[in-house]
Design a protein around this motif. Structure first.
Motif, PDB file in Angstrom:
ATOM      1  N   HIS A 157      87.189  57.971  41.415  1.00 13.04           N
ATOM      2  CA  HIS A 157      86.692  57.529  40.114  1.00 13.04           C
ATOM      3  C   HIS A 157      87.597  56.434  39.570  1.00 13.04           C
ATOM      4  O   HIS A 157      88.752  56.308  39.958  1.00 13.04           O
ATOM      5  CB  HIS A 157      86.605  58.690  39.118  1.00 13.04           C
ATOM      6  CG  HIS A 157      87.921  59.319  38.791  1.00 13.04           C
ATOM      7  ND1 HIS A 157      88.801  58.771  37.888  1.00 13.04           N
ATOM      8  CD2 HIS A 157      88.508  60.441  39.237  1.00 13.04           C
ATOM      9  CE1 HIS A 157      89.869  59.540  37.791  1.00 13.04           C
ATOM     10  NE2 HIS A 157      89.714  60.560  38.609  1.00 13.04           N
ATOM     11  N   TYR A 165      84.158  56.399  35.504  1.00 11.04           N
ATOM     12  CA  TYR A 165      84.641  57.557  34.754  1.00 11.04           C
ATOM     13  C   TYR A 165      85.654  57.049  33.747  1.00 11.04           C
ATOM     14  O   TYR A 165      86.739  56.605  34.119  1.00 11.04           O
ATOM     15  CB  TYR A 165      85.285  58.551  35.725  1.00 11.04           C
ATOM     16  CG  TYR A 165      85.670  59.868  35.123  1.00 11.04           C
ATOM     17  CD1 TYR A 165      84.704  60.716  34.616  1.00 11.04           C
ATOM     18  CD2 TYR A 165      86.990  60.267  35.073  1.00 11.04           C
ATOM     19  CE1 TYR A 165      85.049  61.937  34.080  1.00 11.04           C
ATOM     20  CE2 TYR A 165      87.344  61.487  34.544  1.00 11.04           C
ATOM     21  CZ  TYR A 165      86.377  62.322  34.043  1.00 11.04           C
ATOM     22  OH  TYR A 165      86.720  63.529  33.507  1.00 11.04           O
ATOM     23  N   PHE A 210      82.606  64.092  35.688  1.00 13.34           N
ATOM     24  CA  PHE A 210      82.979  63.654  37.035  1.00 13.34           C
ATOM     25  C   PHE A 210      82.457  64.638  38.081  1.00 13.34           C
ATOM     26  O   PHE A 210      81.892  64.234  39.096  1.00 13.34           O
ATOM     27  CB  PHE A 210      84.495  63.512  37.169  1.00 13.34           C
ATOM     28  CG  PHE A 210      84.927  63.194  38.568  1.00 13.34           C
ATOM     29  CD1 PHE A 210      84.678  61.957  39.131  1.00 13.34           C
ATOM     30  CD2 PHE A 210      85.560  64.148  39.350  1.00 13.34           C
ATOM     31  CE1 PHE A 210      85.055  61.658  40.426  1.00 13.34           C
ATOM     32  CE2 PHE A 210      85.940  63.874  40.636  1.00 13.34           C
ATOM     33  CZ  PHE A 210      85.684  62.624  41.191  1.00 13.34           C
TER      34      PHE A 210
END
Length: 106
Positions: free
Chosen positions: A53, A75, A99
């Protein structure tokens, strides 16, 4: 063939120019992660997928580079292009819910 999904903090600058970033900031090189991923991808019996992420990407993206499939999930702190601030660790308080949800869909 074995399909391996690895959740790790991968340096997204290593994915340029295939990936679109919103801005550039200094990141740790994570050299051991890159070295291990290259070694795993060189094995013919392993199909390596790396899930990571970053707040630096414009949107969640999936790319293939050097025999590895990268799933980069956008994210970040809502309404900004930055990570979660230390004084408001919403990601930790929520158990990384958003996430986990997007990673599971990958």
């Amino acid at each position: 063939m074995i399909k391996v999904a690895w959740l790790t903090q991968y340096n997204v600058y290593e994915l340029l120019p295939e990936i679109e970033l919103t801005r550039e900031v200094a990141l740790h090189s994570s050299s051991w992660i890159h070295t291990l991923s290259e070694a795993l991808s060189s094995e013919t019996e392993i199909n390596l997928h790396i899930i990571t992420h970053s707040p630096l990407v414009r949107r969640s993206q999936t790319i293939s580079k050097n025999g590895i499939v990268f799933h980069v999930i956008k994210y970040n702190f809502p309404f900004t292009d930055r990570g979660f601030p230390e004084y408001l660790p919403f990601d930790k308080l929520s158990g990384y819910f958003s996430f986990q949800k997007e990673a599971a869909e990958t």
